[in-house]
Design a protein around this motif. Structure first.
Motif, PDB file in Angstrom:
ATOM      1  N   ARG A  38       0.861  -1.201   0.000  1.00 61.04           N
ATOM      2  CA  ARG A  38       0.000   0.000   0.000  1.00 61.04           C
ATOM      3  C   ARG A  38       0.883   1.232   0.000  1.00 61.04           C
ATOM      4  O   ARG A  38       1.768   1.376   0.830  1.00 61.04           O
ATOM      5  N   TRP A  39       0.631   2.117  -0.954  1.00 62.01           N
ATOM      6  CA  TRP A  39       1.359   3.380  -1.058  1.00 62.01           C
ATOM      7  C   TRP A  39       0.324   4.490  -0.981  1.00 62.01           C
ATOM      8  O   TRP A  39      -0.132   5.017  -1.986  1.00 62.01           O
ATOM      9  N   ASP A  40      -0.109   4.799   0.220  1.00 58.38           N
ATOM     10  CA  ASP A  40      -1.110   5.840   0.418  1.00 58.38           C
ATOM     11  C   ASP A  40      -0.840   6.536   1.749  1.00 58.38           C
ATOM     12  O   ASP A  40       0.046   6.155   2.507  1.00 58.38           O
ATOM     13  N   ARG A  41      -1.606   7.566   2.033  1.00 60.28           N
ATOM     14  CA  ARG A  41      -1.354   8.366   3.220  1.00 60.28           C
ATOM     15  C   ARG A  41      -1.630   7.595   4.502  1.00 60.28           C
ATOM     16  O   ARG A  41      -0.948   7.804   5.513  1.00 60.28           O
ATOM     17  N   MET A 187       3.077  12.764   0.685  1.00 58.97           N
ATOM     18  CA  MET A 187       2.401  11.518   1.020  1.00 58.97           C
ATOM     19  C   MET A 187       2.188  11.370   2.528  1.00 58.97           C
ATOM     20  O   MET A 187       1.144  10.875   2.975  1.00 58.97           O
ATOM     21  N   THR A 191      -0.127  13.442   8.791  1.00 59.15           N
ATOM     22  CA  THR A 191      -0.746  12.126   8.997  1.00 59.15           C
ATOM     23  C   THR A 191      -0.621  11.603  10.421  1.00 59.15           C
ATOM     24  O   THR A 191      -1.195  10.558  10.736  1.00 59.15           O
TER      25      THR A 191
END
Length: 271
Positions: A38-41, A187, A191
């Motif tokens: 997974r390459w997400d925030r 990215m 967060t």
């Protein structure tokens, strides 16, 4: 655990699990071959919180190498070996970020122009000077520890590696925006909650305290070094946010090197 979220993968609501965060962390912060699913925030935020675990693994490798070289060839060469291994295990990305941020801050230009300078592939005079001074400081601080004993030097390396990754969570607080769209900075920006960053740093400091029990001198100094190192990185973050309007991947790399150096200087001065 949040409702609807699995312990080792994304839950039915699409949130990233801790396994996703760990893969993201090791895949982006080290040369270790990890499949990032997974390459997400969401995964990026978890990765920044879990980043000290990357520091433990990389720090242990560098500490072991440094201790071995120190036993065979003396403290100074042990220090050089440890610093070199840490740089190799991160592809030198943190050092590259430090140099780019130094060039951006030193340029004296408006934020947009400074960010453009930071994206260039070459390194300017501010970057070169900063790299030389930081690496000299790290090697000098570690040389004294390895000369005192290989164990003490190894523990200092571990604390520095962990402190460097603790800084990443503080750079990604929800109050800190991205300086530009795209890239790792965008990215992971905004967060991490302050509570999560504090918990991550506290757990890392406790871990170094437990490791320091192997050497009575280090049991209290190592967690202190981790906290002070993260504080030094926070000062750089404040400057970068004012200067650039937020963070980039380079800023996070510079924070990591600043935290590592601050931790090592704290250990050296405490001795």
């Amino acid at each position: 655990m949040a409702e609807g979220q699995g312990a080792d993968g994304p839950g039915p609501d699409g949130r990233a699990g801790w396994a996703d965060g760990l893969r993201f962390a090791f895949g982006t912060l080290s040369v270790l071959r990890v499949r990032v699913e997974r390459w997400d925030r969401a995964a990026g935020g978890r990765a920044m919180i879990a980043a000290p675990l990357v520091g433990v693994v990389l720090g242990a490798a560098a500490a072991g190498t440094g201790a071995l070289v120190a036993r065979l060839a003396g403290g100074p060469l042990g220090a050089v070996a440890a610093v070199a291994v840490l740089a190799a295990l991160t592809r030198g990305l943190h050092l590259d970020g430090l140099a780019d941020v130094a060039d951006g801050l030193g340029s004296g230009k408006p934020a947009e122009d400074a960010l453009r300078i930071m994206k260039q592939s070459d390194i300017g005079p501010f970057g070169v000077l900063t790299l030389v001074l930081v690496l000299l400081a790290q090697v000098a601080a570690l040389s004294g520890q390895f000369s005192a004993s290989p164990l003490r030097g190894a523990l200092a390396v571990l604390a520095a590696a962990v402190a460097a990754r603790c800084a990443l969570a503080w750079g990604c607080l929800r109050s800190v925006p991205a300086a530009r769209p795209g890239g790792l900075g965008a990215m992971v920006a905004s967060t991490v909650t302050p509570a999560a960053a504090a918990l991550s740093t506290g757990a890392a400091a406790l871990l170094t305290a437990l490791a320091g029990l192997a050497d009575d001198w280090s049991a209290l100094r190592l967690p202190l070094a981790v906290v002070i190192g993260a504080g030094c990185a926070a000062l750089l973050l404040r400057r970068c946010v004012r200067r650039f309007g937020g963070i980039t991947g380079d800023v996070l790399g510079a924070m990591a090197e600043t935290a590592a150096t601050g931790a090592l200087l704290t250990i050296a001065l405490a001795g």
